[in-house]
Design a protein around this motif. Structure first.
Motif, PDB file in Angstrom:
ATOM      1  N   ALA A  91       0.848  -1.186   0.000  1.00 15.00           N
ATOM      2  CA  ALA A  91       0.000   0.000   0.000  1.00 15.00           C
ATOM      3  C   ALA A  91       0.881   1.233   0.000  1.00 15.00           C
ATOM      4  CB  ALA A  91      -0.917   0.024   1.233  1.00 15.00           C
ATOM      5  N   VAL A  92       0.253   2.375  -0.206  1.00 16.18           N
ATOM      6  CA  VAL A  92       0.891   3.647   0.078  1.00 16.18           C
ATOM      7  C   VAL A  92       0.605   3.978   1.531  1.00 16.18           C
ATOM      8  CG1 VAL A  92       1.026   6.103  -0.460  1.00 16.18           C
ATOM      9  CG2 VAL A  92       0.676   4.440  -2.295  1.00 16.18           C
ATOM     10  N   TYR A  93       1.646   4.264   2.294  1.00 16.14           N
ATOM     11  CA  TYR A  93       1.527   4.573   3.708  1.00 16.14           C
ATOM     12  C   TYR A  93       1.663   6.075   3.911  1.00 16.14           C
ATOM     13  CZ  TYR A  93       1.681  -0.340   4.972  1.00 16.14           C
ATOM     14  OH  TYR A  93       1.376  -1.681   5.125  1.00 16.14           O
ATOM     15  N   TYR A  94       0.687   6.651   4.626  1.00 18.13           N
ATOM     16  CA  TYR A  94       0.622   8.086   4.848  1.00 18.13           C
ATOM     17  C   TYR A  94       0.825   8.411   6.319  1.00 18.13           C
ATOM     18  CZ  TYR A  94      -1.569   8.274   0.225  1.00 18.13           C
ATOM     19  OH  TYR A  94      -1.838   8.158  -1.118  1.00 18.13           O
ATOM     20  N   CYS A  95       1.729   9.314   6.577  1.00 18.15           N
ATOM     21  CA  CYS A  95       1.896   9.833   7.924  1.00 18.15           C
ATOM     22  C   CYS A  95       0.763  10.803   8.239  1.00 18.15           C
ATOM     23  CB  CYS A  95       3.243  10.534   8.042  1.00 18.15           C
ATOM     24  SG  CYS A  95       3.627  11.157   9.693  1.00 18.15           S
ATOM     25  N   TYR A  96       0.254  10.731   9.466  1.00 18.14           N
ATOM     26  CA  TYR A  96      -0.838  11.579   9.933  1.00 18.14           C
ATOM     27  C   TYR A  96      -0.432  12.262  11.225  1.00 18.14           C
ATOM     28  CZ  TYR A  96      -5.162  12.655  12.457  1.00 18.14           C
ATOM     29  OH  TYR A  96      -6.152  13.268  13.189  1.00 18.14           O
ATOM     30  N   GLY A  97      -0.788  13.533  11.342  1.00 18.98           N
ATOM     31  CA  GLY A  97      -0.503  14.254  12.570  1.00 18.98           C
ATOM     32  C   GLY A  97      -1.632  15.183  12.954  1.00 18.98           C
ATOM     33  N   ASP A  98      -1.935  15.235  14.239  1.00 14.82           N
ATOM     34  CA  ASP A  98      -2.918  16.142  14.825  1.00 14.82           C
ATOM     35  C   ASP A  98      -2.149  16.992  15.835  1.00 14.82           C
ATOM     36  OD1 ASP A  98      -6.245  15.705  16.298  1.00 14.82           O
ATOM     37  OD2 ASP A  98      -4.917  17.437  16.275  1.00 14.82           O
ATOM     38  N   PHE A  99      -2.006  18.278  15.538  1.00 13.67           N
ATOM     39  CA  PHE A  99      -1.110  19.134  16.305  1.00 13.67           C
ATOM     40  C   PHE A  99      -1.828  20.361  16.851  1.00 13.67           C
ATOM     41  CE2 PHE A  99       1.316  17.319  12.714  1.00 13.67           C
ATOM     42  CZ  PHE A  99       2.197  16.517  13.424  1.00 13.67           C
ATOM     43  N   ASN A 100      -1.314  20.881  17.938  1.00 14.76           N
ATOM     44  CA  ASN A 100      -1.653  22.206  18.430  1.00 14.76           C
ATOM     45  C   ASN A 100      -0.538  23.141  17.994  1.00 14.76           C
ATOM     46  OD1 ASN A 100      -4.016  21.356  19.844  1.00 14.76           O
ATOM     47  ND2 ASN A 100      -2.688  20.549  21.455  1.00 14.76           N
ATOM     48  N   LEU A 101      -0.908  24.150  17.215  1.00 15.83           N
ATOM     49  CA  LEU A 101       0.074  25.020  16.590  1.00 15.83           C
ATOM     50  C   LEU A 101       0.031  26.417  17.182  1.00 15.83           C
ATOM     51  CD1 LEU A 101      -0.595  24.055  12.859  1.00 15.83           C
ATOM     52  CD2 LEU A 101       0.980  22.974  14.481  1.00 15.83           C
ATOM     53  N   ARG A 102       1.169  27.039  17.206  1.00 17.99           N
ATOM     54  CA  ARG A 102       1.282  28.442  17.577  1.00 17.99           C
ATOM     55  C   ARG A 102       1.473  29.251  16.320  1.00 17.99           C
ATOM     56  NH1 ARG A 102       5.474  28.050  20.700  1.00 17.99           N
ATOM     57  NH2 ARG A 102       4.345  27.815  22.680  1.00 17.99           N
ATOM     58  N   PRO A 103       0.525  30.174  16.029  1.00 15.69           N
ATOM     59  CA  PRO A 103      -0.599  30.646  16.840  1.00 15.69           C
ATOM     60  C   PRO A 103      -1.974  30.158  16.402  1.00 15.69           C
ATOM     61  CG  PRO A 103      -0.140  32.276  15.184  1.00 15.69           C
ATOM     62  CD  PRO A 103       0.771  31.092  14.897  1.00 15.69           C
ATOM     63  N   TRP A 104      -2.058  29.131  15.538  1.00 23.63           N
ATOM     64  CA  TRP A 104      -3.312  28.817  14.856  1.00 23.63           C
ATOM     65  C   TRP A 104      -4.181  27.803  15.569  1.00 23.63           C
ATOM     66  CZ3 TRP A 104       1.296  28.925  11.820  1.00 23.63           C
ATOM     67  CH2 TRP A 104       1.438  30.107  11.085  1.00 23.63           C
ATOM     68  N   GLY A 105      -3.695  27.149  16.589  1.00 24.01           N
ATOM     69  CA  GLY A 105      -4.496  26.176  17.302  1.00 24.01           C
ATOM     70  C   GLY A 105      -4.426  24.794  16.667  1.00 24.01           C
ATOM     71  N   GLN A 106      -5.471  24.001  16.876  1.00 26.22           N
ATOM     72  CA  GLN A 106      -5.487  22.604  16.458  1.00 26.22           C
ATOM     73  C   GLN A 106      -5.686  22.466  14.952  1.00 26.22           C
ATOM     74  OE1 GLN A 106      -8.436  20.646  15.447  1.00 26.22           O
ATOM     75  NE2 GLN A 106      -7.122  18.859  15.121  1.00 26.22           N
ATOM     76  N   ARG A 107      -4.825  21.636  14.327  1.00 29.83           N
ATOM     77  CA  ARG A 107      -4.932  21.335  12.907  1.00 29.83           C
ATOM     78  C   ARG A 107      -4.425  19.924  12.638  1.00 29.83           C
ATOM     79  NH1 ARG A 107      -3.242  26.569   9.140  1.00 29.83           N
ATOM     80  NH2 ARG A 107      -4.880  27.975   9.912  1.00 29.83           N
ATOM     81  N   ARG A 108      -4.934  19.339  11.555  1.00 27.25           N
ATOM     82  CA  ARG A 108      -4.534  18.011  11.127  1.00 27.25           C
ATOM     83  C   ARG A 108      -3.801  18.073   9.785  1.00 27.25           C
ATOM     84  NH1 ARG A 108     -10.312  14.979  12.414  1.00 27.25           N
ATOM     85  NH2 ARG A 108     -10.193  15.192  14.696  1.00 27.25           N
ATOM     86  N   TYR A 109      -2.793  17.202   9.635  1.00 25.04           N
ATOM     87  CA  TYR A 109      -1.971  17.184   8.431  1.00 25.04           C
ATOM     88  C   TYR A 109      -1.721  15.761   7.957  1.00 25.04           C
ATOM     89  CZ  TYR A 109      -0.914  22.117   9.216  1.00 25.04           C
ATOM     90  OH  TYR A 109      -1.007  23.479   9.385  1.00 25.04           O
ATOM     91  N   TRP A 110      -1.470  15.651   6.661  1.00 27.28           N
ATOM     92  CA  TRP A 110      -1.102  14.391   6.022  1.00 27.28           C
ATOM     93  C   TRP A 110       0.223  14.545   5.287  1.00 27.28           C
ATOM     94  CZ3 TRP A 110      -3.792  10.015   6.842  1.00 27.28           C
ATOM     95  CH2 TRP A 110      -5.124  10.131   7.262  1.00 27.28           C
ATOM     96  N   GLY A 111       1.027  13.489   5.313  1.00 22.52           N
ATOM     97  CA  GLY A 111       2.208  13.441   4.484  1.00 22.52           C
ATOM     98  C   GLY A 111       1.866  13.084   3.056  1.00 22.52           C
ATOM     99  N   GLN A 112       2.868  13.107   2.196  1.00 25.70           N
ATOM    100  CA  GLN A 112       2.668  12.807   0.785  1.00 25.70           C
ATOM    101  C   GLN A 112       2.491  11.315   0.511  1.00 25.70           C
ATOM    102  OE1 GLN A 112       1.863  16.073  -0.342  1.00 25.70           O
ATOM    103  NE2 GLN A 112       2.697  15.156  -2.205  1.00 25.70           N
ATOM    104  N   GLY A 113       2.943  10.464   1.400  1.00 27.15           N
ATOM    105  CA  GLY A 113       2.831   9.029   1.248  1.00 27.15           C
ATOM    106  C   GLY A 113       4.128   8.405   0.767  1.00 27.15           C
TER     107      GLY A 113
END
Length: 120
Positions: A91-113
């Protein structure tokens, strides 16, 4: 803004091992969760493994006992050690992250795979 950079994918024979790594960069205040999802051709993206801020982990039944997720919060990295690989893990494996950012707060991100192919 956060960038997730994955590495470690490749071609491996059944029964072999691979280690995937993901590094997050940006103005990260704290990490809520990081993990790995995968998507095989013709299928929907599914959870492989995830680790939460308190250290709790969750694995898909199909990989439990074979995959191990780990993290280094100080370096904002997560790794997936994959042992006893099967062709079904391709499969293609994707990194996932749920972060609290300064100054924007909570956001989710995906890697390119990164591609993982298990074949003889």
């Amino acid at each position: 803004q956060v960038q997730l950079v994955e590495s470690g994918g490749g071609l491996v024979q059944p029964g072999g091992s691979l280690r995937l790594s993901c590094a997050a960069s940006g103005s990260i205040l704290s990490i809520n969760a990081m993990g790995w999802y995968r998507q095989a051709p013709g299928t929907e993206r599914e959870l492989g493994a995830i680790i939460y801020s308190d250290g709790t982990t969750n694995y898909a039944d199909s990989v439990k006992g074979r995959f191990t997720i780990s993290r280094d919060n100080a370096k904002n990295t997560v790794a997936l050690q994959m042992n006893s690989l099967k062709p079904e893990d391709t499969a293609v494996y994707y990194c996932y992250g749920d972060f609290n950012l300064r100054p924007w707060g909570q956001r989710r991100y995906w890697g390119q795979g990164t591609q993982v192919t298990v074949s003889s």
